[in-house]
Write a protein that holds these residues in place. Structure first.
Motif, mmCIF file in Angstrom:
data_model
loop_
_atom_site.group_PDB
_atom_site.id
_atom_site.type_symbol
_atom_site.label_atom_id
_atom_site.label_comp_id
_atom_site.label_asym_id
_atom_site.label_seq_id
_atom_site.Cartn_x
_atom_site.Cartn_y
_atom_site.Cartn_z
ATOM 1 N N ARG A 24 0.816 -1.213 0.000
ATOM 2 C CA ARG A 24 0.000 0.000 0.000
ATOM 3 C C ARG A 24 0.853 1.267 0.000
ATOM 4 O O ARG A 24 1.784 1.407 0.752
ATOM 5 C CB ARG A 24 -0.889 -0.015 1.243
ATOM 6 C CG ARG A 24 -2.016 0.950 1.158
ATOM 7 C CD ARG A 24 -2.702 1.021 2.484
ATOM 8 N NE ARG A 24 -3.566 -0.102 2.731
ATOM 9 C CZ ARG A 24 -3.923 -0.488 3.962
ATOM 10 N NH1 ARG A 24 -3.474 0.129 5.000
ATOM 11 N NH2 ARG A 24 -4.726 -1.509 4.118
ATOM 12 N N GLU A 25 0.524 2.175 -0.862
ATOM 13 C CA GLU A 25 1.336 3.379 -1.031
ATOM 14 C C GLU A 25 0.715 4.593 -0.358
ATOM 15 O O GLU A 25 1.390 5.534 -0.022
ATOM 16 C CB GLU A 25 1.498 3.692 -2.526
ATOM 17 C CG GLU A 25 2.426 2.734 -3.262
ATOM 18 C CD GLU A 25 3.866 2.882 -2.811
ATOM 19 O OE1 GLU A 25 4.337 4.017 -2.717
ATOM 20 O OE2 GLU A 25 4.503 1.855 -2.542
ATOM 21 N N GLY A 49 4.897 5.588 0.153
ATOM 22 C CA GLY A 49 5.297 6.912 -0.310
ATOM 23 C C GLY A 49 5.937 7.755 0.772
ATOM 24 O O GLY A 49 6.968 8.403 0.554
ATOM 25 N N PHE A 50 5.366 7.720 1.959
ATOM 26 C CA PHE A 50 5.871 8.535 3.067
ATOM 27 C C PHE A 50 7.209 7.993 3.555
ATOM 28 O O PHE A 50 8.145 8.756 3.825
ATOM 29 C CB PHE A 50 4.836 8.550 4.193
ATOM 30 C CG PHE A 50 5.110 9.563 5.269
ATOM 31 C CD1 PHE A 50 5.706 10.783 4.986
ATOM 32 C CD2 PHE A 50 4.737 9.309 6.582
ATOM 33 C CE1 PHE A 50 5.942 11.727 5.979
ATOM 34 C CE2 PHE A 50 4.971 10.237 7.590
ATOM 35 C CZ PHE A 50 5.582 11.453 7.281
ATOM 36 N N VAL A 51 7.316 6.672 3.636
ATOM 37 C CA VAL A 51 8.567 6.057 4.094
ATOM 38 C C VAL A 51 9.707 6.441 3.153
ATOM 39 O O VAL A 51 10.806 6.794 3.587
ATOM 40 C CB VAL A 51 8.417 4.512 4.168
ATOM 41 C CG1 VAL A 51 9.767 3.844 4.359
ATOM 42 C CG2 VAL A 51 7.457 4.131 5.286
ATOM 43 N N ASP A 56 14.215 12.408 3.513
ATOM 44 C CA ASP A 56 14.348 13.814 3.083
ATOM 45 C C ASP A 56 13.932 14.694 4.247
ATOM 46 O O ASP A 56 14.494 15.752 4.501
ATOM 47 C CB ASP A 56 13.398 14.144 1.922
ATOM 48 C CG ASP A 56 13.738 13.353 0.682
ATOM 49 O OD1 ASP A 56 14.884 12.867 0.610
ATOM 50 O OD2 ASP A 56 12.859 13.225 -0.191
ATOM 51 N N LEU A 57 12.922 14.212 4.950
ATOM 52 C CA LEU A 57 12.392 14.989 6.064
ATOM 53 C C LEU A 57 13.405 15.104 7.191
ATOM 54 O O LEU A 57 13.614 16.178 7.741
ATOM 55 C CB LEU A 57 11.108 14.310 6.570
ATOM 56 C CG LEU A 57 10.454 14.888 7.816
ATOM 57 C CD1 LEU A 57 9.886 16.258 7.505
ATOM 58 C CD2 LEU A 57 9.345 13.968 8.303
ATOM 59 N N VAL A 83 21.832 -2.561 23.023
ATOM 60 C CA VAL A 83 20.759 -1.565 22.907
ATOM 61 C C VAL A 83 19.635 -2.109 22.013
ATOM 62 O O VAL A 83 19.898 -2.687 20.950
ATOM 63 C CB VAL A 83 21.271 -0.253 22.253
ATOM 64 C CG1 VAL A 83 20.180 0.817 22.257
ATOM 65 C CG2 VAL A 83 22.513 0.274 22.955
ATOM 66 N N LEU A 84 18.424 -1.898 22.472
ATOM 67 C CA LEU A 84 17.267 -2.166 21.619
ATOM 68 C C LEU A 84 16.760 -0.823 21.106
ATOM 69 O O LEU A 84 16.366 0.040 21.903
ATOM 70 C CB LEU A 84 16.160 -2.877 22.420
ATOM 71 C CG LEU A 84 14.839 -3.072 21.666
ATOM 72 C CD1 LEU A 84 15.010 -4.019 20.479
ATOM 73 C CD2 LEU A 84 13.756 -3.609 22.607
ATOM 74 N N ASP A 85 16.818 -0.639 19.788
ATOM 75 C CA ASP A 85 16.231 0.552 19.176
ATOM 76 C C ASP A 85 14.770 0.181 18.892
ATOM 77 O O ASP A 85 14.481 -0.534 17.932
ATOM 78 C CB ASP A 85 16.991 0.892 17.885
ATOM 79 C CG ASP A 85 16.483 2.172 17.225
ATOM 80 O OD1 ASP A 85 15.509 2.762 17.730
ATOM 81 O OD2 ASP A 85 17.065 2.575 16.187
ATOM 82 N N ALA A 86 13.881 0.635 19.765
ATOM 83 C CA ALA A 86 12.491 0.155 19.707
ATOM 84 C C ALA A 86 11.680 0.822 18.601
ATOM 85 O O ALA A 86 10.661 0.301 18.180
ATOM 86 C CB ALA A 86 11.815 0.380 21.059
ATOM 87 N N ALA A 87 12.134 2.005 18.163
ATOM 88 C CA ALA A 87 11.410 2.722 17.103
ATOM 89 C C ALA A 87 12.415 3.027 15.993
ATOM 90 O O ALA A 87 12.772 4.174 15.755
ATOM 91 C CB ALA A 87 10.793 4.002 17.656
ATOM 92 N N THR A 88 12.845 1.992 15.326
ATOM 93 C CA THR A 88 13.952 2.099 14.368
ATOM 94 C C THR A 88 13.674 3.090 13.249
ATOM 95 O O THR A 88 14.561 3.812 12.808
ATOM 96 C CB THR A 88 14.233 0.708 13.770
ATOM 97 O OG1 THR A 88 14.632 -0.155 14.837
ATOM 98 C CG2 THR A 88 15.313 0.754 12.714
ATOM 99 N N GLY A 89 12.435 3.128 12.782
ATOM 100 C CA GLY A 89 12.138 3.998 11.646
ATOM 101 C C GLY A 89 13.028 3.609 10.474
ATOM 102 O O GLY A 89 13.204 2.416 10.176
ATOM 103 N N THR A 90 13.661 4.598 9.845
ATOM 104 C CA THR A 90 14.521 4.274 8.705
ATOM 105 C C THR A 90 15.957 3.977 9.146
ATOM 106 O O THR A 90 16.858 3.893 8.319
ATOM 107 C CB THR A 90 14.510 5.413 7.660
ATOM 108 O OG1 THR A 90 14.926 6.616 8.313
ATOM 109 C CG2 THR A 90 13.136 5.611 7.068
ATOM 110 N N GLY A 91 16.178 3.867 10.431
ATOM 111 C CA GLY A 91 17.440 3.306 10.914
ATOM 112 C C GLY A 91 18.531 4.266 11.345
ATOM 113 O O GLY A 91 19.647 3.837 11.657
#
Ligand code: SAM
Length: 284
Positions: A24-25, A49-51, A56-57, A83-91
């Motif tokens: 899903r985009e 799309g947002f990911v 850029d953001l 360490v646990l990165d619990a909210a990795t996002g784009t890393g």
């Protein structure tokens, strides 16, 4: 096959089908975006799309410069190794931690974010991220072991809309830390947005060039932010506006013994000033 936005909007928010989510985009907020106040909804917000645009953001280079070694210093000062990165996002932080030699596990509830993080790990220094798709509220089910530190950064905790979910998440974090472990969790300065209005000096134009992140709607139960990119594409995040002292109280009530709150990486600050608060919560 990817569904249309309307199809997806009529889906019940619950346990999402992962394959469908990855495909899903479009973001899905349905007919009444201001009524979307649910902890599960983040999986509908961090979509293709947002990911793709997220980096850029947040602009890794600028972020690297503005954060400096704040988190690394906090961890090293406590002799942290795992360490646990619990909210990795784009890393971003996972890569930073690996660069510094920390044993790092990268968790997130969004498979799209994790896919991007894995790709970024390879791109920035050839790191193989150990990624785990896990929702904080059931962290123990999917992530194993005990950690010296858990980080939950980039204004992530704000995605939880009920106090029950916040308490459950903090309890999961607490349980996965060693007896002397530390949790580092940050949040936007919502007090200032709620009390002073968002036309104050906080501009929310940060990080990436020509990318704006600004509040679109705010009340005591919702902070809806709009992200606009140079190609005019717009994305939204619905978040719960955590007040600083409320977060501190929850941390204390869940059992953390010492909580230090920094404002934009500084120990001393005036409440209205910082854009971000960082809570460093010690278990011992
Ligand atoms: N830490 C990253 C950064 O600073 O760039 C990402 C921040 S992003 C604002 C928030 C992240 O939290 C998203 O990747 C989202 O998928 C994740 N998230 C939100 N709610 C979650 C939950 N209940 N369980 C696991 N991850 C969650």
């Amino acid at each position: 096959m990817a569904k249309s936005v309307e199809d997806a909007a009529s889906n019940e928010v619950g346990t999402p089908d992962m394959a469908e989510l990855v495909a899903r985009e479009e973001q899905v907020f349905g007919e009444n975006p201001l009524e979307v106040r649910e902890s599960d909804h983040y999986t509908h917000e961090y979509v293709g799309g947002f990911v793709e645009k997220w980096d850029d953001l947040i602009d890794w280079k600028k972020r690297y410069e503005s954060e400096g070694s704040f988190f690394i210093d906090q961890l090293k000062a406590r002799g942290v190794k795992s360490v646990l990165d619990a909210a990795t996002g784009t890393g971003f932080h996972s890569v930073r931690l690996l660069e510094e030699g920390f044993e790092t596990v990268s968790a997130d509830g969004s498979p799209q974010m994790l896919a991007k993080a894995f790709q970024n790990g390879l791109e920035y220094g050839g790191h193989i991220l150990r990624v785990v798709n896990a929702d904080w509220r059931w962290l123990n089910r999917d992530v194993h072991g005990e950690y010296d530190a858990i980080i939950c950064l980039g204004n992530s905790f704000t995605h939880l809309f009920s106090e029950r979910d916040r308490r459950k998440t903090l309890a999961e974090f607490y349980a996965m830390l060693k007896h002397d472990g530390v949790l580092i969790i940050d949040q936007r300065n919502y007090d200032s947005i709620l009390d002073d209005g968002f036309s104050s000096k906080h501009t929310y134009y940060y990080a990436g060039e020509d990318v704006s992140a600004e509040p679109d709607y705010v009340d005591e139960g919702l902070a809806r932010f709009k992200y606009t990119f140079p190609d005019k594409s717009e994305f939204f995040l619905n978040m719960y506006p955590l007040r600083k002292n409320y977060t501190r109280r929850l941390l204390r009530e869940v059992g953390f013994q010492r909580i230090d709150t920094y404002g934009d990486f500084q120990e001393t600050y005036q409440d209205g000033e910082p854009d971000f608060f960082i809570h460093v919560a010690e278990k011992k």
